[in-house]
Design a protein around this motif. Structure first.
Motif, PDB file in Angstrom:
ATOM      1  N   ARG A 152       0.830  -1.206   0.000  1.00  0.00           N
ATOM      2  CA  ARG A 152       0.000   0.000   0.000  1.00  0.00           C
ATOM      3  C   ARG A 152       0.862   1.253   0.000  1.00  0.00           C
ATOM      4  O   ARG A 152       0.542   2.247  -0.672  1.00  0.00           O
ATOM      5  CB  ARG A 152      -0.943   0.004   1.210  1.00  0.00           C
ATOM      6  CG  ARG A 152      -1.946  -1.125   1.190  1.00  0.00           C
ATOM      7  CD  ARG A 152      -3.186  -0.822   1.985  1.00  0.00           C
ATOM      8  NE  ARG A 152      -2.972  -0.522   3.384  1.00  0.00           N
ATOM      9  CZ  ARG A 152      -2.804  -1.438   4.341  1.00  0.00           C
ATOM     10  NH1 ARG A 152      -2.784  -2.724   4.024  1.00  0.00           N
ATOM     11  NH2 ARG A 152      -2.658  -1.083   5.605  1.00  0.00           N
ATOM     12  N   LEU A 153       1.961   1.224   0.744  1.00  0.00           N
ATOM     13  CA  LEU A 153       2.863   2.380   0.767  1.00  0.00           C
ATOM     14  C   LEU A 153       3.471   2.623  -0.609  1.00  0.00           C
ATOM     15  O   LEU A 153       3.581   3.774  -1.051  1.00  0.00           O
ATOM     16  CB  LEU A 153       3.967   2.164   1.801  1.00  0.00           C
ATOM     17  CG  LEU A 153       5.044   3.245   1.879  1.00  0.00           C
ATOM     18  CD1 LEU A 153       4.430   4.614   2.177  1.00  0.00           C
ATOM     19  CD2 LEU A 153       6.085   2.885   2.935  1.00  0.00           C
ATOM     20  N   SER A 154       3.860   1.580  -1.297  1.00  0.00           N
ATOM     21  CA  SER A 154       4.455   1.757  -2.620  1.00  0.00           C
ATOM     22  C   SER A 154       3.445   2.350  -3.602  1.00  0.00           C
ATOM     23  O   SER A 154       3.782   3.201  -4.424  1.00  0.00           O
ATOM     24  CB  SER A 154       5.002   0.423  -3.151  1.00  0.00           C
ATOM     25  OG  SER A 154       3.961  -0.503  -3.414  1.00  0.00           O
ATOM     26  N   VAL A 155       2.181   1.929  -3.490  1.00  0.00           N
ATOM     27  CA  VAL A 155       1.133   2.495  -4.341  1.00  0.00           C
ATOM     28  C   VAL A 155       0.903   3.960  -3.989  1.00  0.00           C
ATOM     29  O   VAL A 155       0.806   4.828  -4.870  1.00  0.00           O
ATOM     30  CB  VAL A 155      -0.172   1.683  -4.200  1.00  0.00           C
ATOM     31  CG1 VAL A 155      -1.332   2.394  -4.895  1.00  0.00           C
ATOM     32  CG2 VAL A 155       0.001   0.281  -4.771  1.00  0.00           C
ATOM     33  N   ALA A 156       0.835   4.263  -2.683  1.00  0.00           N
ATOM     34  CA  ALA A 156       0.609   5.645  -2.248  1.00  0.00           C
ATOM     35  C   ALA A 156       1.710   6.569  -2.739  1.00  0.00           C
ATOM     36  O   ALA A 156       1.445   7.684  -3.206  1.00  0.00           O
ATOM     37  CB  ALA A 156       0.522   5.701  -0.724  1.00  0.00           C
ATOM     38  N   PRO A 171      -0.900  -4.890  -7.605  1.00  0.00           N
ATOM     39  CA  PRO A 171      -1.119  -3.843  -6.595  1.00  0.00           C
ATOM     40  C   PRO A 171      -2.001  -4.261  -5.434  1.00  0.00           C
ATOM     41  O   PRO A 171      -1.893  -3.685  -4.348  1.00  0.00           O
ATOM     42  CB  PRO A 171      -1.778  -2.717  -7.395  1.00  0.00           C
ATOM     43  CG  PRO A 171      -2.410  -3.393  -8.562  1.00  0.00           C
ATOM     44  CD  PRO A 171      -1.482  -4.523  -8.908  1.00  0.00           C
ATOM     45  N   THR A 172      -2.884  -5.253  -5.609  1.00  0.00           N
ATOM     46  CA  THR A 172      -3.821  -5.600  -4.541  1.00  0.00           C
ATOM     47  C   THR A 172      -3.419  -6.866  -3.789  1.00  0.00           C
ATOM     48  O   THR A 172      -4.162  -7.325  -2.914  1.00  0.00           O
ATOM     49  CB  THR A 172      -5.240  -5.798  -5.106  1.00  0.00           C
ATOM     50  OG1 THR A 172      -5.203  -6.793  -6.153  1.00  0.00           O
ATOM     51  CG2 THR A 172      -5.785  -4.490  -5.666  1.00  0.00           C
ATOM     52  N   PHE A 173      -2.263  -7.413  -4.089  1.00  0.00           N
ATOM     53  CA  PHE A 173      -1.849  -8.648  -3.422  1.00  0.00           C
ATOM     54  C   PHE A 173      -1.740  -8.438  -1.905  1.00  0.00           C
ATOM     55  O   PHE A 173      -1.147  -7.469  -1.447  1.00  0.00           O
ATOM     56  CB  PHE A 173      -0.500  -9.113  -3.973  1.00  0.00           C
ATOM     57  CG  PHE A 173      -0.016 -10.414  -3.384  1.00  0.00           C
ATOM     58  CD1 PHE A 173      -0.500 -11.621  -3.860  1.00  0.00           C
ATOM     59  CD2 PHE A 173       0.903 -10.424  -2.347  1.00  0.00           C
ATOM     60  CE1 PHE A 173      -0.078 -12.818  -3.320  1.00  0.00           C
ATOM     61  CE2 PHE A 173       1.332 -11.620  -1.791  1.00  0.00           C
ATOM     62  CZ  PHE A 173       0.839 -12.819  -2.279  1.00  0.00           C
ATOM     63  N   GLY A 174      -2.347  -9.334  -1.129  1.00  0.00           N
ATOM     64  CA  GLY A 174      -2.214  -9.289   0.323  1.00  0.00           C
ATOM     65  C   GLY A 174      -3.097  -8.273   1.025  1.00  0.00           C
ATOM     66  O   GLY A 174      -2.888  -8.000   2.211  1.00  0.00           O
TER      67      GLY A 174
END
Length: 221
Positions: A152-156, A171-174
């Motif tokens: 989530r941080l990498s996407v943000a 992007p939605t793994f885990g």
């Protein structure tokens, strides 16, 4: 929208070609899902589209209006500062993109590099952290987060930089349902703002929720 990224007779791979003479166009305001079995080259293609892996032959180019001054229209030849604001990459292994010692600073890097003031950059960072349920980790070192939190941080951090093209690897793994839903909203928001989003994913509900164009990557094609 207009074509913002295209491949021209692209052959991609590492030691040998996984796909040859690929010609694709990616449009502003469009989401594309790269699908297929494990090991066929989806992540390799994603890295090539993001300008981070040298094509075996052919090239990846952007709309001429987005080409940096004094650069050829071949994204692999650009420096990292040229890619900033043009193409962003969310890696399959999020740790590969972390460059700071705090979660809040990590998300602020992109906006600062795009010319935002510190106050503006941190306001964007705080908003992104709130939306992705990461605000409580703001002072923490990114490497101390769980796998799903790192993703989530990498996407943000990439969304905060508002690139014209965003390439995302799983992007939605885990993610649980709450964070998955917010991820869908953020990706849809990037699309609606004119970003071309390219996702490597096995997540069929994600593809359906976003109405993504699907490109099947299979062995050798």
């Amino acid at each position: 929208g207009n074509v913002v990224l295209r491949t021209e007779d692209l052959s991609f791979g590492r030691e040998f070609a996984l796909g040859e003479r690929v010609n694709l166009a990616f449009h502003a305001g469009e989401i594309t899902a790269l699908t297929g079995k494990n090991g066929v080259g989806k992540s390799t293609l994603a890295l090539t589209l993001a300008g981070l892996l040298k094509p075996i032959s052919g090239r990846v180019s952007m709309d001429e209006s987005m080409v940096p001054a004094h650069r050829e229209n071949n994204v692999f030849t650009w420096k990292s500062r040229d890619l900033l604001g043009r193409i962003g990459m969310v890696f399959q292994e999020p740790e590969h993109q972390f460059v700071t010692s705090s979660v809040r600073d990590e998300v602020a890097v992109g906006p600062k590099s795009m010319g935002k003031t510190d106050d503006e950059a941190y306001a964007i960072a705080d908003m992104m952290l709130e939306r992705l349920n990461l605000k409580r980790f703001a002072p923490a070192n990114p490497f101390t987060l769980s796998g799903g939190e790192k993703r989530r941080l990498s996407v943000a951090s990439m969304l905060a930089a508002a690139p014209k093209v965003l390439v995302m690897d799983e992007p939605t793994f885990g993610q649980d349902f709450t964070t998955w839903t917010e991820m869908v909203r953020l990706i849809a928001g990037a699309r609606d703002a004119g970003c071309s989003v390219i996702m490597v994913t096995h997540d069929e509900p994600l593809i359906e929720a976003l109405g993504a164009r699907r490109i099947l990557v299979s062995e050798g094609e």
